[in-house]
Design an enzyme around this catalytic site. Sequence first.
Site, mmCIF file in Angstrom:
data_model
loop_
_atom_site.group_PDB
_atom_site.id
_atom_site.type_symbol
_atom_site.label_atom_id
_atom_site.label_comp_id
_atom_site.label_asym_id
_atom_site.label_seq_id
_atom_site.Cartn_x
_atom_site.Cartn_y
_atom_site.Cartn_z
ATOM 1 N N GLY A 172 -23.708 -25.411 -11.952
ATOM 2 C CA GLY A 172 -24.157 -26.764 -11.636
ATOM 3 C C GLY A 172 -24.383 -26.963 -10.152
ATOM 4 O O GLY A 172 -24.409 -26.012 -9.377
ATOM 5 N N ASP A 173 -24.510 -28.225 -9.780
ATOM 6 C CA ASP A 173 -24.810 -28.621 -8.401
ATOM 7 C C ASP A 173 -23.869 -29.749 -8.022
ATOM 8 O O ASP A 173 -23.877 -30.818 -8.645
ATOM 9 C CB ASP A 173 -26.267 -29.088 -8.312
ATOM 10 C CG ASP A 173 -26.701 -29.434 -6.893
ATOM 11 O OD1 ASP A 173 -25.832 -29.662 -6.033
ATOM 12 O OD2 ASP A 173 -27.919 -29.486 -6.655
ATOM 13 N N PHE A 174 -23.030 -29.521 -7.008
ATOM 14 C CA PHE A 174 -22.032 -30.549 -6.672
ATOM 15 C C PHE A 174 -22.641 -31.813 -6.089
ATOM 16 O O PHE A 174 -21.953 -32.813 -5.913
ATOM 17 C CB PHE A 174 -20.914 -30.011 -5.781
ATOM 18 C CG PHE A 174 -21.327 -29.219 -4.569
ATOM 19 C CD1 PHE A 174 -22.305 -29.660 -3.690
ATOM 20 C CD2 PHE A 174 -20.693 -28.007 -4.284
ATOM 21 C CE1 PHE A 174 -22.656 -28.937 -2.566
ATOM 22 C CE2 PHE A 174 -21.036 -27.264 -3.158
ATOM 23 C CZ PHE A 174 -22.024 -27.743 -2.302
ATOM 24 N N HIS A 206 -17.994 -28.358 5.735
ATOM 25 C CA HIS A 206 -18.516 -28.036 7.074
ATOM 26 C C HIS A 206 -19.973 -27.567 7.039
ATOM 27 O O HIS A 206 -20.615 -27.456 8.077
ATOM 28 C CB HIS A 206 -17.622 -27.016 7.778
ATOM 29 C CG HIS A 206 -17.729 -25.608 7.285
ATOM 30 N ND1 HIS A 206 -17.298 -24.536 8.023
ATOM 31 C CD2 HIS A 206 -18.209 -25.080 6.120
ATOM 32 C CE1 HIS A 206 -17.516 -23.413 7.360
ATOM 33 N NE2 HIS A 206 -18.063 -23.723 6.199
#
Length: 359
Positions: free
Chosen positions: A241-243, A261
């Site tokens: 997935g994609d955060f 960061h």
Amino acid sequence: MTSLRPAPARTVETTADDAATRALLVRMAYGYMTSQAIHTAVRLRVPELLGDGERDSVELALLTGTHAPSLHRLLRALTAFGVLRETAPGRFANAPTGALLAPSAPGHLADITRLFCGQEFWSSWSRLTHSITTGEAAFDTVYGTDFYDHVARHPEFAQLFGDAMAANAAFEAPFVVAGFDFSPYRTLVDVGGGDGTLLAAILSAHPEGRGVVLETPAMAVQAREKLAAAGLAARAEVVPGDFFDQVPVGGEGYLLKSVLHNWDDERCVGILRRCREAMEETGTLLVVEPVLPDTARESVCVESAFSDLNMLVLTAGGFERTERQLRDIFTRAGFALESVSATIEATDFRVVRGRPVPR
């Protein structure tokens, strides 16, 4: 006709401290020579070929397909740096530092050296002045695209990047596990958890725990393999997935190591908001990152300071943050920053803990 007489000699009193200061600055200014000499040795597999033994420089030249006299000069320079030892005239062995550049060494730095001293980083850092002047990522100027798009489009570089990050994680994970108590979190969601190395270490230390790794589809494959190889397939799930879009629900702890960061404040707030949406009111946010002091001083970890510059050169807005800056993005995302741990041994990381603010 005017006679030309030499100017009277000036008396310059140079103390030992002055000379030492000059020598230190010269070593700093020549640092790029050191890094490229080490990088060349790694590319030629010199530390790997030496292993635990020693070889003649002519033999090494034959094995590496290089010009023997020139290779000898490189080996001599590496000896001056303390990377190699010359055991007899023309014969060389790894010093303890050089041994860490062999891929077979535990905690090796071969992949890190190939990445950080390689073309993509090298050419971007050569334009540091552009980043300082404009605030823009030099990488984008050099390659015409952002860093992560470049990674996605170049499988060979993506493999090197992944291998280097995995090597770092393998070294750091035991110290993170020993330096922070993860036992209260029966289910831990590792957001952007790479190849699963850290989660594997945590679950191995806490047999009652369960975990989830959220990663890109390509990296998720590696994480699944890593966790299965560690015998943790029954207690660990890998979610592609994609955060930025969605984070798995059901965790008691949400772990983000070396994630924030990489991104500017707006995108960090977006990531943290996805975590806040996924967790219950009793959940805990755990951010593992360097925490810079508000005022710079010589005791600041060199790795943290240069990581901060590396984020400037490579990414669109990423940077190492102070506690105040972390508190700000926590607050904007719906978290209260509760505590900052001591620095974890052998790293520049701290664990920053947050609790969700009731909706």
